[in-house]
Design a protein around this motif. Structure first.
Motif, PDB file in Angstrom:
ATOM      1  N   ALA A 101      45.100  44.566 -12.331  1.00 18.80           N
ATOM      2  CA  ALA A 101      44.690  43.428 -13.159  1.00 18.80           C
ATOM      3  C   ALA A 101      45.884  42.840 -13.907  1.00 18.80           C
ATOM      4  CB  ALA A 101      43.604  43.860 -14.140  1.00 18.80           C
ATOM      5  N   GLY A 102      46.866  43.653 -14.204  1.00 19.46           N
ATOM      6  CA  GLY A 102      48.031  43.175 -14.921  1.00 19.46           C
ATOM      7  C   GLY A 102      49.127  42.630 -14.026  1.00 19.46           C
ATOM      8  N   ASP A 103      48.886  42.577 -12.722  1.00 23.57           N
ATOM      9  CA  ASP A 103      49.912  42.137 -11.770  1.00 23.57           C
ATOM     10  C   ASP A 103      49.255  41.225 -10.735  1.00 23.57           C
ATOM     11  OD1 ASP A 103      52.241  41.894 -10.349  1.00 23.57           O
ATOM     12  OD2 ASP A 103      52.383  43.990  -9.766  1.00 23.57           O
ATOM     13  N   ASP A 104      49.620  39.967 -10.715  1.00 25.41           N
ATOM     14  CA  ASP A 104      49.019  39.018  -9.782  1.00 25.41           C
ATOM     15  C   ASP A 104      49.643  39.177  -8.396  1.00 25.41           C
ATOM     16  OD1 ASP A 104      47.627  36.979  -8.610  1.00 25.41           O
ATOM     17  OD2 ASP A 104      48.780  35.382  -9.565  1.00 25.41           O
ATOM     18  N   LEU A 105      48.885  39.730  -7.485  1.00 24.56           N
ATOM     19  CA  LEU A 105      49.381  39.964  -6.127  1.00 24.56           C
ATOM     20  C   LEU A 105      48.978  38.855  -5.153  1.00 24.56           C
ATOM     21  CD1 LEU A 105      48.501  43.775  -5.793  1.00 24.56           C
ATOM     22  CD2 LEU A 105      50.605  42.739  -6.651  1.00 24.56           C
ATOM     23  N   GLU A 106      48.139  37.944  -5.589  1.00 20.65           N
ATOM     24  CA  GLU A 106      47.556  36.930  -4.705  1.00 20.65           C
ATOM     25  C   GLU A 106      48.576  36.071  -3.973  1.00 20.65           C
ATOM     26  OE1 GLU A 106      44.411  36.584  -3.753  1.00 20.65           O
ATOM     27  OE2 GLU A 106      43.777  38.239  -5.034  1.00 20.65           O
ATOM     28  N   ASP A 107      49.624  35.667  -4.648  1.00 15.55           N
ATOM     29  CA  ASP A 107      50.578  34.728  -4.043  1.00 15.55           C
ATOM     30  C   ASP A 107      51.766  35.416  -3.385  1.00 15.55           C
ATOM     31  OD1 ASP A 107      49.018  32.540  -4.830  1.00 15.55           O
ATOM     32  OD2 ASP A 107      49.955  32.501  -6.812  1.00 15.55           O
ATOM     33  N   LEU A 108      51.714  36.725  -3.307  1.00 15.05           N
ATOM     34  CA  LEU A 108      52.830  37.476  -2.708  1.00 15.05           C
ATOM     35  C   LEU A 108      52.615  37.652  -1.210  1.00 15.05           C
ATOM     36  CD1 LEU A 108      53.172  40.301  -5.377  1.00 15.05           C
ATOM     37  CD2 LEU A 108      54.591  38.262  -5.130  1.00 15.05           C
TER      38      LEU A 108
END
Length: 127
Positions: A57-64
């Motif tokens: 939740a503390g790390d946005d992985l969506e755009d990686l």
């Protein structure tokens, strides 16, 4: 017994979508290629997944790129597992029910309701 999986994430294509469909702790470990002890995981599965979820939740992985997202998710799962592999879930107090219970404070017995005899004998209409 230890799971034999200890290699790079087997397939990173669509990893985030695949992770959303997983339902057991073992599936997360297998999909992300993380080694685990089945007996230990049986004790702390919910704690490990909750901690991993907090990290995700503390790390946005969506755009990686999928390979980077998979590597980060694997790292988070490994960290969460290590955190609980050496400690009792009760020691970490991750869930609210455990956080609210301070082991150094004795449990208070439930209070019994008290109604004065005069109140009990008073007529219902208040006279």
């Amino acid at each position: 017994m230890t799971c034999p999986i200890d290699r790079p994430v087997p397939s990173t294509a669509g990893i985030l979508e695949r992770m959303r469909r997983l339902s057991s702790a073992e599936e997360f470990f297998e999909v992300l290629g993380v080694r685990f002890d089945r007996e230990r995981l049986a004790v702390c599965r919910l704690h490990v997944l909750k901690r991993m979820g907090e990290m995700l939740a503390g790390d946005d992985l969506e755009d990686l790129p999928d390979s980077v997202a998979a590597a980060r998710a694997r790292s988070m799962l490994e960290r969460a597992y290590r955190e609980f592999a050496g400690a009792s879930p009760l020691e970490k107090r991750l869930f609210k029910v455990l956080k609210d219970r301070d082991p150094s404070r004795p449990v208070e017995p439930p209070r019994r309701p008290f109604v004065a005899l005069g109140d009990a004998l008073r007529p219902i209409d208040g006279r």
